[in-house]
Design an enzyme around this catalytic site. Structure first.
Site, PDB file in Angstrom:
ATOM      1  N   LYS A 155       0.902  -1.109  -0.007  1.00 35.45           N
ATOM      2  CA  LYS A 155       0.044   0.085  -0.129  1.00 35.45           C
ATOM      3  C   LYS A 155       0.913   1.180  -0.053  1.00 35.45           C
ATOM      4  O   LYS A 155       0.738   2.241  -0.720  1.00 35.45           O
ATOM      5  CB  LYS A 155      -1.018   0.056   1.278  1.00 35.45           C
ATOM      6  N   ASN A 156       2.070   1.345   0.927  1.00 34.23           N
ATOM      7  CA  ASN A 156       2.493   2.541   1.236  1.00 34.23           C
ATOM      8  C   ASN A 156       3.536   3.062  -0.192  1.00 34.23           C
ATOM      9  O   ASN A 156       4.165   3.721  -0.010  1.00 34.23           O
ATOM     10  CB  ASN A 156       3.451   2.401   2.404  1.00 34.23           C
TER      11      ASN A 156
ATOM     12  N   ARG B 225      -0.313  14.475  13.041  1.00 31.97           N
ATOM     13  CA  ARG B 225       0.253  14.143  11.793  1.00 31.97           C
ATOM     14  C   ARG B 225       0.217  15.344  11.031  1.00 31.97           C
ATOM     15  O   ARG B 225      -0.460  15.346   9.922  1.00 31.97           O
ATOM     16  CB  ARG B 225      -0.423  13.031  11.022  1.00 31.97           C
ATOM     17  N   PRO B 226       1.024  16.488  11.330  1.00 34.21           N
ATOM     18  CA  PRO B 226       0.939  17.610  10.328  1.00 34.21           C
ATOM     19  C   PRO B 226       1.679  17.393   9.097  1.00 34.21           C
ATOM     20  O   PRO B 226       2.350  16.540   9.153  1.00 34.21           O
ATOM     21  CB  PRO B 226       1.859  18.735  11.400  1.00 34.21           C
ATOM     22  N   VAL B 227       1.668  18.220   8.327  1.00 32.79           N
ATOM     23  CA  VAL B 227       2.469  18.147   7.076  1.00 32.79           C
ATOM     24  C   VAL B 227       3.185  19.469   6.660  1.00 32.79           C
ATOM     25  O   VAL B 227       3.577  19.714   5.799  1.00 32.79           O
ATOM     26  CB  VAL B 227       1.384  17.990   5.623  1.00 32.79           C
ATOM     27  N   ASP B 228       3.588  20.145   7.847  1.00 27.71           N
ATOM     28  CA  ASP B 228       4.468  21.266   7.875  1.00 27.71           C
ATOM     29  C   ASP B 228       5.925  21.153   7.222  1.00 27.71           C
ATOM     30  O   ASP B 228       6.403  21.941   6.525  1.00 27.71           O
ATOM     31  CB  ASP B 228       4.906  21.868   9.305  1.00 27.71           C
TER      32      ASP B 228
ATOM     33  N   ARG C  62      -5.087  10.217   4.379  1.00 27.05           N
ATOM     34  CA  ARG C  62      -4.267  11.201   4.595  1.00 27.05           C
ATOM     35  C   ARG C  62      -3.151  11.254   3.332  1.00 27.05           C
ATOM     36  O   ARG C  62      -2.434  12.222   2.969  1.00 27.05           O
ATOM     37  CB  ARG C  62      -3.522  11.134   5.785  1.00 27.05           C
TER      38      ARG C  62
ATOM     39  N   ASP D  34       4.326   0.524  12.077  1.00 24.94           N
ATOM     40  CA  ASP D  34       3.243  -0.158  11.326  1.00 24.94           C
ATOM     41  C   ASP D  34       3.147  -1.807  11.533  1.00 24.94           C
ATOM     42  O   ASP D  34       2.280  -2.427  11.340  1.00 24.94           O
ATOM     43  CB  ASP D  34       3.107  -0.006   9.710  1.00 24.94           C
TER      44      ASP D  34
ATOM     45  N   CYS E 292      -5.310  11.810  12.576  1.00 28.55           N
ATOM     46  CA  CYS E 292      -6.036  10.778  12.487  1.00 28.55           C
ATOM     47  C   CYS E 292      -5.850  10.021  13.954  1.00 28.55           C
ATOM     48  O   CYS E 292      -5.344  10.655  14.969  1.00 28.55           O
ATOM     49  CB  CYS E 292      -5.663   9.642  11.473  1.00 28.55           C
TER      50      CYS E 292
ATOM     51  N   ARG F   1      -8.861  -0.603   4.404  1.00 30.53           N
ATOM     52  CA  ARG F   1      -7.909   0.454   3.801  1.00 30.53           C
ATOM     53  C   ARG F   1      -6.511  -0.034   3.258  1.00 30.53           C
ATOM     54  O   ARG F   1      -6.132   0.254   2.434  1.00 30.53           O
ATOM     55  CB  ARG F   1      -7.610   1.340   4.872  1.00 30.53           C
TER      56      ARG F   1
HETATM   57  C1  UD1 Z   1       1.056   6.191   3.131  1.00 30.70           C
HETATM   58  C2  UD1 Z   1       2.286   6.097   4.139  1.00 30.70           C
HETATM   59  O1  UD1 Z   1       3.291   5.610   3.215  1.00 30.70           O
HETATM   60  N1  UD1 Z   1       2.037   6.062   5.449  1.00 30.70           N
HETATM   61  C3  UD1 Z   1       3.080   5.713   6.211  1.00 30.70           C
HETATM   62  C4  UD1 Z   1       3.981   6.934   6.208  1.00 30.70           C
HETATM   63  O2  UD1 Z   1       3.209   8.010   6.810  1.00 30.70           O
HETATM   64  P1  UD1 Z   1       3.498   9.383   7.096  1.00 30.70           P
HETATM   65  O3  UD1 Z   1       4.593   9.649   5.801  1.00 30.70           O
HETATM   66  O4  UD1 Z   1       2.252  10.325   7.120  1.00 30.70           O
HETATM   67  O5  UD1 Z   1       4.411   9.633   8.433  1.00 30.70           O
HETATM   68  P2  UD1 Z   1       5.706  10.399   8.570  1.00 30.70           P
HETATM   69  O6  UD1 Z   1       6.878   9.525   8.312  1.00 30.70           O
HETATM   70  O7  UD1 Z   1       5.485  11.496   7.952  1.00 30.70           O
HETATM   71  O8  UD1 Z   1       5.597  10.708  10.244  1.00 30.70           O
HETATM   72  C5  UD1 Z   1       6.745  10.651  11.074  1.00 30.70           C
HETATM   73  C6  UD1 Z   1       6.491  11.692  12.058  1.00 30.70           C
HETATM   74  O9  UD1 Z   1       6.723  12.857  11.693  1.00 30.70           O
HETATM   75  C7  UD1 Z   1       5.759  13.869  12.176  1.00 30.70           C
HETATM   76  N2  UD1 Z   1       5.571  14.732  10.873  1.00 30.70           N
HETATM   77  C8  UD1 Z   1       5.524  14.499   9.651  1.00 30.70           C
HETATM   78  C9  UD1 Z   1       5.633  15.299   8.488  1.00 30.70           C
HETATM   79  C10 UD1 Z   1       5.549  16.472   8.860  1.00 30.70           C
HETATM   80  O10 UD1 Z   1       5.517  17.302   7.958  1.00 30.70           O
HETATM   81  N3  UD1 Z   1       5.484  17.123  10.207  1.00 30.70           N
HETATM   82  C11 UD1 Z   1       5.476  15.985  11.111  1.00 30.70           C
HETATM   83  O11 UD1 Z   1       5.492  16.656  12.269  1.00 30.70           O
HETATM   84  C12 UD1 Z   1       4.419  12.988  11.931  1.00 30.70           C
HETATM   85  O12 UD1 Z   1       3.355  13.489  12.689  1.00 30.70           O
HETATM   86  C13 UD1 Z   1       5.049  11.461  12.759  1.00 30.70           C
HETATM   87  O13 UD1 Z   1       5.113  11.691  14.091  1.00 30.70           O
HETATM   88  O14 UD1 Z   1       5.064   6.774   7.371  1.00 30.70           O
HETATM   89  C14 UD1 Z   1       4.718   6.358   8.759  1.00 30.70           C
HETATM   90  C15 UD1 Z   1       5.763   6.012   9.513  1.00 30.70           C
HETATM   91  O15 UD1 Z   1       6.522   5.085   9.031  1.00 30.70           O
HETATM   92  C16 UD1 Z   1       3.873   5.075   8.542  1.00 30.70           C
HETATM   93  O16 UD1 Z   1       3.224   4.803   9.798  1.00 30.70           O
HETATM   94  C17 UD1 Z   1       2.420   5.154   7.581  1.00 30.70           C
HETATM   95  O17 UD1 Z   1       1.978   3.988   7.307  1.00 30.70           O
HETATM   96  C1  PEP Z   2      -0.794   4.376   9.170  1.00 32.34           C
HETATM   97  C2  PEP Z   2      -0.682   3.842   8.128  1.00 32.34           C
HETATM   98  O1  PEP Z   2      -1.259   4.270   7.025  1.00 32.34           O
HETATM   99  P1  PEP Z   2      -1.632   5.792   6.539  1.00 32.34           P
HETATM  100  O2  PEP Z   2      -0.109   6.550   6.592  1.00 32.34           O
HETATM  101  O3  PEP Z   2      -2.136   5.950   5.196  1.00 32.34           O
HETATM  102  O4  PEP Z   2      -2.448   6.383   7.433  1.00 32.34           O
HETATM  103  C3  PEP Z   2      -0.352   2.319   8.003  1.00 32.34           C
HETATM  104  O5  PEP Z   2      -0.185   1.899   6.837  1.00 32.34           O
HETATM  105  O6  PEP Z   2      -0.233   1.582   8.920  1.00 32.34           O
END
Ligand code: UD1
Ligand code: PEP
Length: 416
Positions: free
Chosen positions: A22-23, A121-124, A92, A304, A116, A396
């Site tokens: 998926k990822n 999970r911000p995207v900053d 997301r 995960d 979630c 999902r």
């Molecule tokens: C679709 C996908 O691939 N999802 C995976 C991806 O989620 P995702 O890419 O959302 O997770 P991130 O690696 O970005 O998050 C890691 C940490 O960084 C923080 N953060 C991240 C981005 C940002 O702009 N600001 C910030 O503060 C997040 O809140 C979290 O605490 O990686 C996670 C960590 O391995 C996995 O659990 C998810 O399954």
């Molecule tokens: C947290 C997960 O996915 P997502 O980032 O899509 O929420 C996951 O695959 O376990």
């Protein structure tokens, strides 16, 4: 709302085919926005999240042709640069259209993903990186609105390691002017899979698989063929299932070089593993040994897989300790496991697990994707019947999990 009904206590025996990841599939499908050429993909998993991203991509004008696990994308006629709230709120990973749309068309409007169940999970960092590449970004009315005639290469050091952040910036950098250096990049195999596709599309990327990606932007990218990497999280979920229930299973279509830490932990639990290049045979008798771990970024122990390993630890012949360092709220399964008779307590981001010799089935509620998978494992190991509610979370990210597990002897049915 669908539920899963599981009658526990059955050993698992037989073969299971692992699906595409998926990822990896989600960013790879978004990469279809980077070119007007055909992207021919195979091993695309049949998941709800994949259907959601395809719906979102089709809404932009991307042409999607699908034949089971084969998907062909064509982005020659993109007509909309928007990812609406209705779709982003359900997944997301929709944020992954931001980098490609902005890089190729100079503009994108993407609904800001909310938090979630597992964290805020911000995207900053996605936004910070794109701003460093010259994008003008405003956030208004719940939308990220990004504009830039032409992105410019930059040296970007994200504050923390972010998987989708790295993927978004990597895709954006392929079409930027000049060189981009992504420091502190995520090294997850799914990032590498995306990078390999981008290279096949004509991107110039060095350092693939490391935490420093160097990208020389190109004028345009072309079509390519690619097979999505096998899902290591799905594979590990089945291995945890056999560690909890006992049995003898063979995983097919897997990749054994991408999850060493998890395999070591499974061996420590007492699972006998015969590892080939794309198969894993796993045998288990008796109670598992407890394993303690802390989740970290790849190549450390994946967040995960945390819940699924906890589902084995709750039945282990001793105590264990699990620390979650990636997400601030990823222990939602603990209370549900305790309803089955587990003995887990938490203190901050650490769970202390006692290890019991029996679980008893009960109605439980799935709260997020991997929590759902962990409850399936616990239910399969429990005596009697477990009814898992809200399994849309499971759908999902797992391709017909109950079908795959009942084919190897589990007593598990979907109740509509
Ligand atoms: C679709 C996908 O691939 N999802 C995976 C991806 O989620 P995702 O890419 O959302 O997770 P991130 O690696 O970005 O998050 C890691 C940490 O960084 C923080 N953060 C991240 C981005 C940002 O702009 N600001 C910030 O503060 C997040 O809140 C979290 O605490 O990686 C996670 C960590 O391995 C996995 O659990 C998810 O399954
Ligand atoms: C947290 C997960 O996915 P997502 O980032 O899509 O929420 C996951 O695959 O376990």
């Amino acid at each position: 709302m669908d539920k899963l009904q599981i009658v526990g206590g059955k050993r698992l025996n037989g073969d299971i085919a692992v699906s595409g990841a998926k990822n990896a599939a989600l960013p790879i499908l978004c990469a279809g926005l980077l070119t007007g050429g055909d992207i021919e993909l195979s091993n695309v998993p049949r998941l709800h999240d994949v259907r959601t991203i395809l719906k979102l991509l089709e809404q932009t004008g991307l042409k999607v042709t699908q034949d089971d696990e084969r998907v062909t994308l064509n982005g020659a006629n993109i007509t909309s640069l928007e990812a609406p709230y209705e779709l982003v709120k359900t997944m997301r990973a929709s944020i992954l259209v931001l980098g490609p749309l902005l890089a190729r068309f100079g503009e994108a409007k993407v609904s800001l993903p909310g938090g979630c169940a597992i964290g805020s999970r911000p995207v900053d960092q996605h936004i910070k990186g794109l701003r460093q590449m010259g994008a003008e970004i405003t956030i208004e009315g719940g939308y990220i609105h990004a504009k830039c005639a032409k992105l410019k290469g930059a040296r970007i050091h994200t504050d923390m390691i972010t998987v989708t952040g790295t993927e978004n910036l990597l895709m954006a950098a392929t079409l930027a002017e000049g060189e981009t250096v992504l420091e502190n990049a995520a090294r997850e195999p799914e990032v590498t899979d995306l990078a390999n596709l981008l290279v096949a599309m004509g991107a110039k990327i060095e350092g693939i698989g490391t935490d420093r990606l160097v990208i020389q932007g190109v004028e345009s990218l072309h079509g390519a063929k690619h097979a999505v990497i096998s899902d290591r999280i799905e594979a590990a979920t089945f291995l945890c299932a056999v560690a909890a229930t006992g049995g003898d299973i063979v995983l097919k279509n897997t990749r054994t070089d991408i999850f060493d830490v998890a395999l070591d932990k499974l061996r420590e639990m007492g699972l006998q593993l015969d590892v080939g290049t794309d198969t894993i045979r796993a045998r288990m008798d008796g109670r598992p040994n407890p394993v303690s771990f802390r989740t970290t970024e790849y190549p450390g122990f994946p967040t995960d897989m945390q819940a699924q390993f906890m589902a084995v630890n709750i039945l282990a012949n001793g105590p264990s300790r699990v620390t979650e360092t990636i997400f601030e709220n990823r222990f939602m399964h603990v209370q549900e496991m305790n309803r089955l008779g587990a003995q887990i307590s938490t203190e901050g981001n650490t769970a202390f697990i006692k290890g019991v010799d029996r679980l008893v089935g009960a109605p439980v509620m799935a709260t997020d994707l991997r929590a759902s998978a962990s409850l399936v494992i616990a239910g399969m190991a429990a005596e009697g019947t477990t009814l898992i509610d809200r399994i849309y979370h499971l759908d999902r990210g797992y391709d017909r999990m109950e079908v795959k597990l009942s084919a190897v002897g589990a007593d598990i049915v979907r109740i509509k």
